[in-house]
Structures are given as C-alpha cells and as structure tokens.
Design a protein around this motif. Structure first.
Motif, mmCIF file in Angstrom:
data_model
loop_
_atom_site.group_PDB
_atom_site.id
_atom_site.type_symbol
_atom_site.label_atom_id
_atom_site.label_comp_id
_atom_site.label_asym_id
_atom_site.label_seq_id
_atom_site.Cartn_x
_atom_site.Cartn_y
_atom_site.Cartn_z
ATOM 1 N N ARG A 1 0.848 -1.186 0.000
ATOM 2 C CA ARG A 1 0.000 0.000 0.000
ATOM 3 C C ARG A 1 0.885 1.238 0.000
ATOM 4 N N VAL B 1 1.591 4.901 1.268
ATOM 5 C CA VAL B 1 1.232 5.635 2.477
ATOM 6 C C VAL B 1 2.173 6.824 2.636
ATOM 7 N N PHE C 1 -7.877 9.041 4.422
ATOM 8 C CA PHE C 1 -7.757 8.221 3.233
ATOM 9 C C PHE C 1 -7.843 9.129 2.014
ATOM 10 N N ASP D 1 -3.440 7.706 3.626
ATOM 11 C CA ASP D 1 -3.470 6.607 2.663
ATOM 12 C C ASP D 1 -3.392 7.176 1.254
ATOM 13 N N PHE E 1 -0.057 -1.773 7.099
ATOM 14 C CA PHE E 1 -1.048 -0.730 6.863
ATOM 15 C C PHE E 1 -2.342 -1.042 7.607
#
Length: 254
Positions: A69, A71, A162, A194, A215
């Motif tokens: 992910r 980040v 996010f 995110d 994450f």
C-alpha cells in the motif's frame, strides 16, 4: 477466498461485512470484491477495513486492498528545495471544506497519464458529496486570490485520512494541497495519509510502500481513535502557502 479465486460478490445489504482485506487477489493486485453500492455506511465500513472502491464507467463496482500500500507519513511529505524556494514569495492560501464539490469536479476533469477518461464517475462524485455533507469527506483547497488552483479530497475516520484524488489548475497546486493537508494533520496528531496505489509523483513526494499487513494494523488502530469535534473549515483555518517553504522534515531530504 483463495488467491486464485474470483473476487467476492458482496451481499446487497449496505451494512453487510466485507471479506478480510488480506484475502484480496494477487492478480490483479488487491482486487477483493465486486458489487454492492456506494452508500455511506458501506463506504465507511470499507475504508475502516483498509478497502476502497475503484472502477470505470460501465464496470461493476470493484473494491480493492492492494499489497503493498502507498502511504504518506504526515511529518515526511517531501517538497524539493527548489519548489520550497518558489513558495517563499507565493500569495497562495489554503483552506478546507469551502468548495468540496468544485475540488472533486476538478479532480474528475483532470487528465491522467495512461488513463482514458476518469474513474471519478458521476456515481462516485454523488457518493462522496453525500459523505462530505455527512461530515466524513473533506477537501483542502489552494487559492490564488479567488481562483481555485489546486486541491485534494478524501475520507476521514477517527485519526486516519484516506486520500482519494488531487488536482492542479496551476503548476504545483496539488503539491501545495497535499503538503498543507499533511502539515495540518501532523499538527492534529494524525500520523498517516493513505495514498492507495503507486505512482511516480507520489513517490517523489515521499510516499512509502507499506506491506498491507502493516497498513491494516495501523488503520484498525487509528480509525478507533476519537477525532476532535468541529468543522474542518474552522479547525484548518487559512494557511499561507509560504508557510510550507520552511525546512524539510527530519528525514533529511532536501
């Protein structure tokens, strides 16, 4: 669901649970589920579980949780030394939640390298505007006088943000929006943004590859933390873009 199976088909009930994010497919990376809707309860449940919707017009609703992910640590967003120097005399200002619908419309209209059209369909725009009206989706806007020159929007749950999309109508507008958002979130004690999936622009600004397991562990803790009450517009206030021209964070990049 095995890694070679088809994606999970969601129950039509908006509050039905998602399958565990770590059961997402490896190919395509992170595809977890199909179907459902974009109701507020389903969207909030998805984000809190490390899952997000991403699909194009004409496709069914697709839900993702990629591994790794992308980040951002809010105290480590990177602006180059040259760009920071250019901000010292900037008259741009940043505000939050003063024109959310304009930001999402601009994001939808922005061309993306390698993409034909936009994934921010009319259906997606309507869903996030509804989340905004309910107090869950927020935008940070960059103004040159009264002209909107950049912005970013996303979803906040607990102390986790996010990110969904950002745009520039003038060179550097999206960089300033992201850096300003990160500055305020760090001040508020929110450690992460995110960034969903990799692209070169995000990497140059300091985004990191995190294993999905790391994450998810952080998200599950942060979404349960209480966020201060009050409107983002008031809490964010007005930030001069020139305030972002100071020294880089302590990670040492210049």
């Amino acid at each position: 669901m095995s890694h070679t199976a088809r994606p999970w088909r969601l129950d039509p009930r908006p509050d039905a649970p998602f399958p565990p994010a770590d059961t997402a497919l490896r190919e395509p990376d992170g595809l977890l589920a199909i179907g459902g809707d974009l109701s507020p309860v389903r969207l909030l449940n998805a984000y809190a579980a490390g899952i997000f919707p991403w699909f194009s017009a004409g496709q069914p609703l697709l839900w993702w949780s990629p591994d790794p992910r992308m980040v951002f640590r809010t105290d480590a967003v990177h602006l180059s030394a040259r760009f920071r120097r250019s901000l010292r005399g900037s008259a741009w200002t940043l505000r939050a939640d003063t024109c959310f619908e304009a930001v999402i419309a601009a994001c939808a209209a922005s061309p993306r390298p390698g993409q034909d059209g936009t994934w921010i369909t009319a259906q997606m725009r309507q869903a996030y505007v509804q989340l905004h009206r309910l107090g869950h989706a927020h935008s940070v806007e960059v103004f040159d006088g009264g002209t909107l020159v950049g912005g970013i929007y996303g979803v906040a749950i607990g102390r986790m943000f996010f990110g969904e999309s950002m745009f520039s109508a003038a060179s550097g507008g999206s960089k300033v929006a992201l850096a300003g958002l990160a500055r305020r979130l760090a001040q508020w004690g929110w450690p992460l943004i995110d960034a969903q999936v990799e692209n070169d622009h995000l990497l140059r600004m300091g985004a990191e590859h995190w294993p999905r397991s790391r994450f998810l562990q952080q998200v599950h803790a942060l979404v349960r933390q209480e966020a201060p009450a009050g409107s983002w517009c008031e809490r964010f206030g007005e930030m001069p873009a020139a305030a972002l021209a100071g020294a880089e964070p302590a990670d040492g990049r210049g």
